[in-house]
Write a protein that holds these residues in place. Sequence first.
Motif, PDB file in Angstrom:
ATOM      1  N   PHE A 126       6.353  12.830  -1.147  1.00 49.77           N
ATOM      2  CA  PHE A 126       5.072  12.967  -0.446  1.00 49.77           C
ATOM      3  C   PHE A 126       4.535  11.623   0.023  1.00 49.77           C
ATOM      4  O   PHE A 126       3.524  11.585   0.726  1.00 49.77           O
ATOM      5  N   GLN A 127       5.150  10.516  -0.371  1.00 53.10           N
ATOM      6  CA  GLN A 127       4.562   9.188  -0.221  1.00 53.10           C
ATOM      7  C   GLN A 127       5.475   8.243   0.536  1.00 53.10           C
ATOM      8  O   GLN A 127       6.701   8.376   0.502  1.00 53.10           O
ATOM      9  N   VAL A 128       4.851   7.241   1.170  1.00 53.42           N
ATOM     10  CA  VAL A 128       5.562   6.101   1.726  1.00 53.42           C
ATOM     11  C   VAL A 128       4.823   4.834   1.312  1.00 53.42           C
ATOM     12  O   VAL A 128       3.634   4.875   0.998  1.00 53.42           O
ATOM     13  N   GLU A 129       5.545   3.725   1.336  1.00 51.64           N
ATOM     14  CA  GLU A 129       4.955   2.441   0.967  1.00 51.64           C
ATOM     15  C   GLU A 129       5.126   1.455   2.111  1.00 51.64           C
ATOM     16  O   GLU A 129       6.204   1.346   2.701  1.00 51.64           O
ATOM     17  N   GLY A 130       4.050   0.727   2.421  1.00 50.81           N
ATOM     18  CA  GLY A 130       4.099  -0.338   3.415  1.00 50.81           C
ATOM     19  C   GLY A 130       3.799  -1.677   2.773  1.00 50.81           C
ATOM     20  O   GLY A 130       2.990  -1.762   1.843  1.00 50.81           O
ATOM     21  N   ARG A 131       4.442  -2.724   3.265  1.00 45.15           N
ATOM     22  CA  ARG A 131       4.313  -4.062   2.675  1.00 45.15           C
ATOM     23  C   ARG A 131       4.026  -5.084   3.761  1.00 45.15           C
ATOM     24  O   ARG A 131       4.685  -5.090   4.804  1.00 45.15           O
ATOM     25  N   THR A 132       3.076  -5.958   3.512  1.00 41.38           N
ATOM     26  CA  THR A 132       2.811  -7.043   4.461  1.00 41.38           C
ATOM     27  C   THR A 132       3.709  -8.232   4.142  1.00 41.38           C
ATOM     28  O   THR A 132       4.250  -8.359   3.039  1.00 41.38           O
ATOM     29  N   GLN A 133       3.815  -9.105   5.110  1.00 43.62           N
ATOM     30  CA  GLN A 133       4.392 -10.419   4.875  1.00 43.62           C
ATOM     31  C   GLN A 133       3.338 -11.317   4.203  1.00 43.62           C
ATOM     32  O   GLN A 133       2.143 -11.008   4.235  1.00 43.62           O
ATOM     33  N   PRO A 134       3.744 -12.427   3.571  1.00 47.52           N
ATOM     34  CA  PRO A 134       2.756 -13.336   2.991  1.00 47.52           C
ATOM     35  C   PRO A 134       1.800 -13.861   4.064  1.00 47.52           C
ATOM     36  O   PRO A 134       2.213 -14.182   5.178  1.00 47.52           O
ATOM     37  N   CYS A 135       0.524 -13.924   3.704  1.00 41.95           N
ATOM     38  CA  CYS A 135      -0.531 -14.303   4.657  1.00 41.95           C
ATOM     39  C   CYS A 135      -1.390 -15.410   4.072  1.00 41.95           C
ATOM     40  O   CYS A 135      -1.616 -15.467   2.855  1.00 41.95           O
ATOM     41  N   SER A 136      -1.918 -16.246   4.957  1.00 38.30           N
ATOM     42  CA  SER A 136      -2.754 -17.359   4.509  1.00 38.30           C
ATOM     43  C   SER A 136      -4.231 -17.032   4.454  1.00 38.30           C
ATOM     44  O   SER A 136      -4.972 -17.614   3.659  1.00 38.30           O
ATOM     45  N   GLY A 137      -4.697 -16.108   5.313  1.00 40.65           N
ATOM     46  CA  GLY A 137      -6.127 -15.838   5.370  1.00 40.65           C
ATOM     47  C   GLY A 137      -6.438 -14.444   5.853  1.00 40.65           C
ATOM     48  O   GLY A 137      -5.544 -13.618   6.086  1.00 40.65           O
ATOM     49  N   ALA A 138      -7.726 -14.190   6.037  1.00 40.28           N
ATOM     50  CA  ALA A 138      -8.214 -12.844   6.337  1.00 40.28           C
ATOM     51  C   ALA A 138      -7.667 -12.324   7.661  1.00 40.28           C
ATOM     52  O   ALA A 138      -7.227 -11.169   7.757  1.00 40.28           O
ATOM     53  N   GLU A 155       0.845  -1.191   0.000  1.00 38.38           N
ATOM     54  CA  GLU A 155       0.000   0.000   0.000  1.00 38.38           C
ATOM     55  C   GLU A 155       0.883   1.244   0.000  1.00 38.38           C
ATOM     56  O   GLU A 155       1.912   1.286   0.674  1.00 38.38           O
ATOM     57  N   GLU A 156       0.432   2.252  -0.740  1.00 34.18           N
ATOM     58  CA  GLU A 156       1.111   3.555  -0.767  1.00 34.18           C
ATOM     59  C   GLU A 156       0.206   4.583  -0.084  1.00 34.18           C
ATOM     60  O   GLU A 156      -1.019   4.543  -0.259  1.00 34.18           O
ATOM     61  N   TYR A 157       0.812   5.496   0.687  1.00 35.10           N
ATOM     62  CA  TYR A 157       0.051   6.496   1.432  1.00 35.10           C
ATOM     63  C   TYR A 157       0.698   7.862   1.248  1.00 35.10           C
ATOM     64  O   TYR A 157       1.905   7.985   1.041  1.00 35.10           O
TER      65      TYR A 157
END
Length: 384
Positions: A54-66, A16-18
């Motif tokens: 003006f922006q930053v990016e965040g990244r999740t780790q791989p996920c299996s479910g909601a 996601e970028e914010y």
Amino acid sequence: MNPCRPEEPPTVGVEEEYFLVHPGSRAVVPASARVVARASAALGEDVAGEFTEFQVEGRTQPCSGARELRAELCRVRTALADAARAEGLRLCASGTPVIADADADVSGDRSGDSTLTYISDHPRYRAGVLQYRSMLDDFAVCAFHAHVHLPDRETAVLTCNHLRPWLPLLVAMSANSPYHRGRDTGYAGWRAVIRSRFPCLGPPPYAASLAEHERLATAMAATEAMLDPGMPFWDVRPNPHLPTLEVRAMDVLPDVADTVALTLLIRALVATAASRAAAGDPGPRTGAELLRAAYWRAARDGWPGHGADPLTGRVLPYAVQAQKLVGHVRPALRAYGDEDEVTAFLDRLASRGPGAERQRARMAAEGRLSAVVDGLVRETCPDR
């Protein structure tokens, strides 16, 4: 993931970028380097800068479910929001800057050989400025990218063919950029319009094989329409560095629950398409002209409007198209236990509207764009 067995859920991840905004003026602020430096203590490589300061990016780790994906997104957003607040700023999930100071041009001073003021200092970004020139003057846009584990690149390219007709619907469902630098554009998703001017962005071309996909990218790079054939920026692509299929058409969404649900819907679509591709189905040869028109209509009207269905050529309500999509991928949704999450997301779209509609509702209620930004900030990280 074995694409022939959709009952085995592939892992998913999100980027996601914010925007970084000032709590007083609500304008975007070029402070990404400071915020990334602070946030990296908690997030490590899960945080990065973006095209503009003006922006930053965040990244999740791989996920299996909601549940896991929701926790990851909250972890990343919380760390970024805390880092932004430590710098006197706020984190804002909007596809385009709602407000920008008059002197905060993305391009900065172009006189002589001066450094472009607000472009982040990265060789790829600098190369893009040299190649695309004033096309990048207002290219400050924030997306959300969904990654679905799919290590077979040949299957991934064939899967792209199946996803192409559904991309305009994803644009409509995620549209969250009606305002751009202080004015109402009349569109639901202005980010998609900004991106449409580039020959290397938007839906991928139909490709009968990985080799054809790579030949097309190489030919585009030779014309200088694309920076790097190894890193095409089409809206669906086999990721150049990860064993994933990456879907990139969507505006960043302020509500984590919506991001989770749309990611799960995309996972079901990718799994369904990969199974069909592995079984020898080449996918529909949707014409580029109709697909481009469908993108434009989705960006203009967004949910709950009407748009072209590229599979049939008919203009249909996006709600009807969404039900068609859910029906198409329902076996995968049920196999992965995701049907309720997706149904709840569609119910939210029907009851409270998408991001663009909520932004305009705040403007109508309070008559000031600062209220729009405040609402986005609250939704982006409610606990902060």
